[in-house]
Design a protein around this motif. Structure first.
Motif, short mmCIF file in Angstrom:
data_model
loop_
_atom_site.label_atom_id
_atom_site.label_comp_id
_atom_site.label_asym_id
_atom_site.label_seq_id
_atom_site.Cartn_x
_atom_site.Cartn_y
_atom_site.Cartn_z
N LEU A 50 -22.84 5.67 -13.81
CA LEU A 50 -23.83 6.54 -13.16
C LEU A 50 -24.93 5.74 -12.44
CD1 LEU A 50 -24.72 9.60 -13.02
CD2 LEU A 50 -26.13 9.14 -15.04
N ALA A 51 -25.19 4.53 -12.93
CA ALA A 51 -26.24 3.69 -12.32
C ALA A 51 -25.73 2.93 -11.11
CB ALA A 51 -26.79 2.71 -13.35
N ASN A 105 -34.52 3.23 -6.83
CA ASN A 105 -33.39 2.30 -6.67
C ASN A 105 -32.18 3.10 -7.13
OD1 ASN A 105 -31.52 0.25 -6.64
ND2 ASN A 105 -32.32 -0.75 -8.49
N PRO A 106 -31.63 3.94 -6.25
CA PRO A 106 -30.55 4.85 -6.69
C PRO A 106 -29.21 4.12 -6.73
CG PRO A 106 -30.95 5.17 -4.36
CD PRO A 106 -31.92 4.10 -4.82
N LEU A 119 -31.08 11.22 -14.59
CA LEU A 119 -30.09 12.19 -15.03
C LEU A 119 -29.63 11.87 -16.46
CD1 LEU A 119 -28.59 14.65 -13.86
CD2 LEU A 119 -26.83 13.09 -13.01
N SER A 120 -29.83 10.64 -16.89
CA SER A 120 -29.34 10.19 -18.20
C SER A 120 -30.46 10.24 -19.25
CB SER A 120 -28.81 8.75 -18.06
OG SER A 120 -28.81 8.10 -19.31
N ASP A 152 -40.86 7.79 -9.80
CA ASP A 152 -39.72 6.86 -9.74
C ASP A 152 -38.46 7.66 -10.08
OD1 ASP A 152 -37.93 4.75 -9.86
OD2 ASP A 152 -38.70 3.95 -11.75
N GLY A 192 -34.62 8.07 -10.86
CA GLY A 192 -33.57 7.22 -11.42
C GLY A 192 -34.19 5.99 -12.05
N THR A 193 -35.09 6.22 -12.98
CA THR A 193 -35.94 5.13 -13.50
C THR A 193 -35.20 4.14 -14.39
OG1 THR A 193 -38.17 4.76 -14.36
CG2 THR A 193 -36.81 6.31 -15.59
N ALA A 239 -38.11 -0.10 -15.27
CA ALA A 239 -38.62 -1.38 -14.73
C ALA A 239 -39.55 -1.17 -13.53
CB ALA A 239 -37.46 -2.28 -14.33
N ILE A 240 -39.18 -0.28 -12.60
CA ILE A 240 -40.00 -0.11 -11.38
C ILE A 240 -41.27 0.67 -11.74
CG2 ILE A 240 -40.09 0.90 -9.07
CD1 ILE A 240 -37.05 0.54 -8.89
N ALA A 244 -33.84 14.81 -14.89
CA ALA A 244 -33.73 15.57 -13.63
C ALA A 244 -32.62 15.00 -12.76
CB ALA A 244 -35.05 15.52 -12.86
N ASP A 245 -31.98 15.91 -12.00
CA ASP A 245 -31.00 15.52 -10.98
C ASP A 245 -31.80 15.35 -9.69
OD1 ASP A 245 -28.93 15.22 -9.22
OD2 ASP A 245 -27.87 17.06 -9.83
N LEU A 263 -29.25 0.18 -16.22
CA LEU A 263 -28.97 -0.95 -15.34
C LEU A 263 -29.84 -2.14 -15.77
CD1 LEU A 263 -27.46 -1.29 -12.38
CD2 LEU A 263 -29.81 -1.68 -11.67
C1 LIG Z 1 -29.34 1.53 -9.82
S1 LIG Z 1 -29.94 2.30 -11.30
C2 LIG Z 1 -31.67 1.87 -11.18
C3 LIG Z 1 -32.38 1.78 -12.50
C4 LIG Z 1 -33.83 1.22 -12.39
N1 LIG Z 1 -34.63 2.08 -11.55
C5 LIG Z 1 -33.82 -0.20 -11.87
O1 LIG Z 1 -34.14 -0.38 -10.68
O2 LIG Z 1 -33.50 -1.12 -12.62
C6 LIG Z 1 -29.89 4.01 -10.81
C7 LIG Z 1 -30.42 5.02 -11.82
O3 LIG Z 1 -30.27 6.33 -11.25
C8 LIG Z 1 -29.84 7.22 -12.26
N2 LIG Z 1 -29.17 8.37 -11.61
C9 LIG Z 1 -27.88 8.45 -11.17
N3 LIG Z 1 -27.64 9.65 -10.64
C10 LIG Z 1 -28.80 10.36 -10.74
C11 LIG Z 1 -29.19 11.69 -10.36
N4 LIG Z 1 -28.31 12.53 -9.78
N5 LIG Z 1 -30.45 12.08 -10.61
C12 LIG Z 1 -31.35 11.22 -11.21
N6 LIG Z 1 -31.03 9.96 -11.60
C13 LIG Z 1 -29.77 9.54 -11.36
C14 LIG Z 1 -28.95 6.39 -13.14
O4 LIG Z 1 -28.80 6.97 -14.43
C15 LIG Z 1 -29.67 5.05 -13.14
O5 LIG Z 1 -30.59 4.96 -14.21
#
Ligand SMILES: C[S@@+](CC[C@H](N)C(=O)[O-])C[C@H]1O[C@@H](n2cnc3c(N)ncnc32)[C@H](O)[C@@H]1O
Length: 243
Positions: A172-173, A149-150, A107-108, A81, A83-84, A88-89, A133-134, A58
């Motif tokens: 996914l993001a 920031n999911p 997850l990615s 953090d 979903g990093t 950035a966070i 990790a999920d 993202l």
């Molecule tokens: C909205 S983006 C936020 C990215 C970053 N933290 C930011 O604020 O710019 C959500 C992130 O969550 C990850 N994500 C989605 N589903 C997930 C899951 N089940 N477990 C872990 N991470 C997941 C995505 O791959 C993505 O990188």
């Protein structure tokens, strides 16, 4: 032209080198195809630092700086953090608190590779760990601060997004599908066990999700619930604490 912006006026009379002209035409074509500028230039400034951005992450958003501001109100030594993405966070909070250590999950694996590169570029690799990790699956230990920031866009809202977001940023993001709240449900279920006593949970939300996310966190036994607005005055962050 590979010039810093403040050098450009000194070179306005120069003939454009053919490679530079080709690069410009390629960038222009990408923008005409609605690719975001951050992906074309490969960088985005967030909280004053430069982050590498690719199609796997993202594009860090200015409104996410509201989460950073809220997180920095209280000291923390350990940080998670979820979903990093680009990191950035996680990396901003580690840079602002030089004694803290942190774990970034996603997850990615492709996103984590970008985050690891950003950690190295910012000189933070020694204090940042990364794990595929999920949400909390396989995450061990307790943390003073958990941030996320999911993905929170509801499935039904996806069609209405701008092409820059819908067609170029990772699906996914953006959305967990359904009503957009599934990531918060997963985080609420496992966060209390991973928060140190007195620890804080901070999540970014969509502007209409404050009540629903607060209710999920309260039902999970968390207290001290607060909703913070961003600089546009729209609800953007939910804060909760463990006892
Ligand atoms: C909205 S983006 C936020 C990215 C970053 N933290 C930011 O604020 O710019 C959500 C992130 O969550 C990850 N994500 C989605 N589903 C997930 C899951 N089940 N477990 C872990 N991470 C997941 C995505 O791959 C993505 O990188």
């Amino acid at each position: 032209m590979r010039l810093e912006p403040d050098r450009l006026t000194l070179h306005l009379q120069d003939l454009l080198a053919p490679e530079a002209a080709t690069r410009f035409e390629t960038a222009l074509a990408a923008r005409e195809a609605r690719q975001p500028v951050s992906q074309i230039t490969g960088t985005r400034l967030f909280w004053g630092r430069s982050f590498r951005v690719t199609r796997d992450v993202l594009d860090p958003r200015p409104e996410t700086e509201t989460l950073i501001e809220t997180a920095l109100e209280t000291p923390f030594a350990s940080l998670l953090d979820l979903g990093t993405g680009s990191g950035a966070i996680l990396l901003t909070l580690l840079a602002e608190r030089p004694a803290a250590r942190g774990l970034g999950t996603d997850l990615s694996p492709e996103a984590l590779a970008v985050a690891e590169g950003n950690a190295q570029a910012l000189g933070l690799a020694g204090r940042a760990r990364f794990q595929t990790a999920d949400w909390f699956a396989g995450v061990e230990g307790q943390f003073d601060l958990i941030v996320s920031n999911p993905p929170y866009i509801a499935e039904a809202e996806m069609a209405g997004l701008s092409p820059e977001v819908r067609d170029w940023e990772p699906h996914l993001a953006l959305t967990p599908g359904g009503d957009g709240l599934d990531a918060y449900r997963a985080i609420a279920a496992a966060a209390p066990a991973h928060l140190a006593p007195g620890g804080r949970l901070l999540v970014e939300i969509g502007p209409t999700q404050g009540q629903a996310v607060s209710a999920l966190f309260a039902a999970a036994g968390l207290s001290g619930l607060r909703v913070e607005a961003d600089l546009d005055g729209r609800d953007r962050v939910v804060l909760a604490c463990r006892g």
